[in-house]
Design an enzyme around this catalytic site. Structure first.
Site, mmCIF file in Angstrom:
data_model
loop_
_atom_site.group_PDB
_atom_site.id
_atom_site.type_symbol
_atom_site.label_atom_id
_atom_site.label_comp_id
_atom_site.label_asym_id
_atom_site.label_seq_id
_atom_site.Cartn_x
_atom_site.Cartn_y
_atom_site.Cartn_z
ATOM 1 N N ASP A 1 8.725 -4.620 -11.224
ATOM 2 C CA ASP A 1 8.343 -5.709 -10.327
ATOM 3 C C ASP A 1 9.076 -5.481 -9.011
ATOM 4 O OD1 ASP A 1 8.172 -8.032 -8.845
ATOM 5 O OD2 ASP A 1 8.405 -9.379 -10.564
ATOM 6 N N PHE B 1 12.558 -13.173 -12.562
ATOM 7 C CA PHE B 1 11.523 -14.049 -12.020
ATOM 8 C C PHE B 1 10.306 -13.191 -11.699
ATOM 9 C CE2 PHE B 1 9.046 -16.265 -8.873
ATOM 10 C CZ PHE B 1 9.022 -17.559 -9.361
ATOM 11 N N LYS C 1 4.499 -9.843 -1.086
ATOM 12 C CA LYS C 1 5.418 -10.278 -0.037
ATOM 13 C C LYS C 1 5.278 -9.464 1.246
ATOM 14 C CE LYS C 1 8.844 -12.800 -2.763
ATOM 15 N NZ LYS C 1 8.698 -14.103 -2.106
#
Length: 394
Positions: free
Chosen positions: A216, A129, A245
């Site tokens: 990532d 993702f 985040k």
């Protein structure tokens, strides 16, 4: 609400929070909840951390935004701290993890064209993702989130996660690969962890074929797995790392970091962001990074992760339906043998915030500031919920 002005993009739980402090949230009815999710790995310092709150208030009272047309000292300071802690060379600030991954994909294409590849491709992984923009949606290995948004973007090749031989076969067979993009731990893919053999092998493979190794670390970064970035357990650096985040502890900001030749690919006019690295966002990032360092929260994440993981393993050992633990540091997965989405509502009713990913993996992403007492409460409360739920299903 009978009617909402908001687009129906989220299947929201029936609760609204109005206040947070540390590891706890309070809803509109005054009920408190132990937050073992941190806004999905965002509030790593907990809610309303005084240092972050003070930095935001102080900077907002002076200057919120100018433009990247001008020099921004706070952005320089945040960037300098980020490369000091990560070991990378250069930083580009943006607004989110998806935007950071878009930046990485652009770097990969620039690298490919520089190599003389007419149509550069990025090798991505199954069950990955990377975001919901069109390019990152294509890179994401989940047909469910892609459905309805065709045509997807070209320039991606998919491979099995944690299968070094499969990657080698593709790279050695094709001449149009410019980069490999991988999550060290697949946050949305069930907390699958890339093995050390695979990660080391990918670095060697990229060196041999002049490919960019792009990680990532939107979910794994900022101390969550026990180091500032997950790759720091190895004796090498990736070419590109993306983060977001926990970088802003709730303030929307992301970054693309690069080292070596990859750090020089972007030139004026190649990439940009209106809100990337504003004075306010940059002051927030600096406060977060300095707090991670000062409070030694990377080491704390490793210690807490071991406490919670081993505690849950012991509490659930031998329970029918429990398959095992996954993850690293405070990125923790509890794998069950069946879909378990019902546990999210049951935990909410009990005053505990958790998540389920990949259908049958309970995901825990507690703040790095969790106390030992809060960790023990999580172990006790959640293990009992899982035992009771599994027993009701047998």
């Amino acid at each position: 609400m009978a009617h909402s002005a908001l687009m129906h993009t989220y299947g929201r739980l029936p609760v609204a929070f109005i206040e947070g402090k540390g590891s706890w949230l309070t809803d509109t009815n005054g009920k408190t909840y132990l937050d073992a999710l941190s806004g999905i790995a965002v509030c790593g310092l907990g809610h309303a951390h005084p240092t972050v709150t003070r930095a935001i208030c102080d900077q907002a009272s002076r200057l919120v935004h100018t433009s990247n047309l001008y020099q921004i000292p706070a952005q320089e300071a945040a960037g300098q701290k980020l490369i000091e802690l990560s070991g990378m060379d250069k930083v580009f600030f943006c607004n989110s993890g998806a935007e950071a991954n878009e930046g990485a994909i652009k770097l990969a294409r620039l690298h490919g064209h520089k190599k003389g590849i007419e149509v550069p491709h990025v090798l991505v992984m199954e069950n990955a993702f990377h975001g919901r923009t069109l390019a990152t949606l294509t890179a994401t290995g989940n047909r469910k989130v892609q459905a309805g948004f065709e045509p997807l973007v070209t320039g991606f090749i998919r491979c099995a996660y944690n299968d070094l031989d499969a990657v080698k076969n593709i790279v050695e067979r094709r001449t149009d690969i410019a980069a490999i993009l991988i999550e060290p731990i697949q946050g949305e893919g069930g907390l699958a962890v890339a093995s050390d053999e695979v990660m080391n092998g990918l670095r060697q493979l990229c060196d041999q074929h002049n490919l960019l190794l792009m990680l990532d670390e939107v979910q794994t970064g900022n101390g969550r797995t026990g180091t500032y970035y997950a790759f720091q357990r190895y004796d090498w650096r990736p070419d590109v790392v993306t983060t977001a985040k926990g970088l802003g502890n709730g303030f929307p900001i992301g970054a693309v970091m690069a080292q070596g030749a990859a750090a020089e690919l972007f030139q004026p006019g190649y990439h940009g962001s209106t809100y990337g690295g504003t004075p306010l966002g940059s002051a927030t990032v600096l406060a977060v990074l300095e707090t991670l360092e000062k409070e030694q929260l990377c080491a704390r994440a490793a210690t807490l992760g071991e406490r919670i993981t081993s505690g849950l393993q012991t509490a659930l050992e031998g329970v029918q339906g429990f398959k095992g633990m996954r993850g690293r540091g405070l990125m923790i997965g509890i794998e069950l043998d069946q879909p378990c989405g019902e546990l999210v509502q049951l935990a909410l009713d009990a005053g505990l915030l958790i998540n389920v990913t990949a259908g049958q993996v309970v995901r825990l992403l507690p703040p790095l500031t969790f106390t030992d007492a809060e960790a023990d409460q999580l172990i006790s409360q959640l293990s009992q919920l899982i035992r009771d739920w599994l027993a009701s299903r047998s």
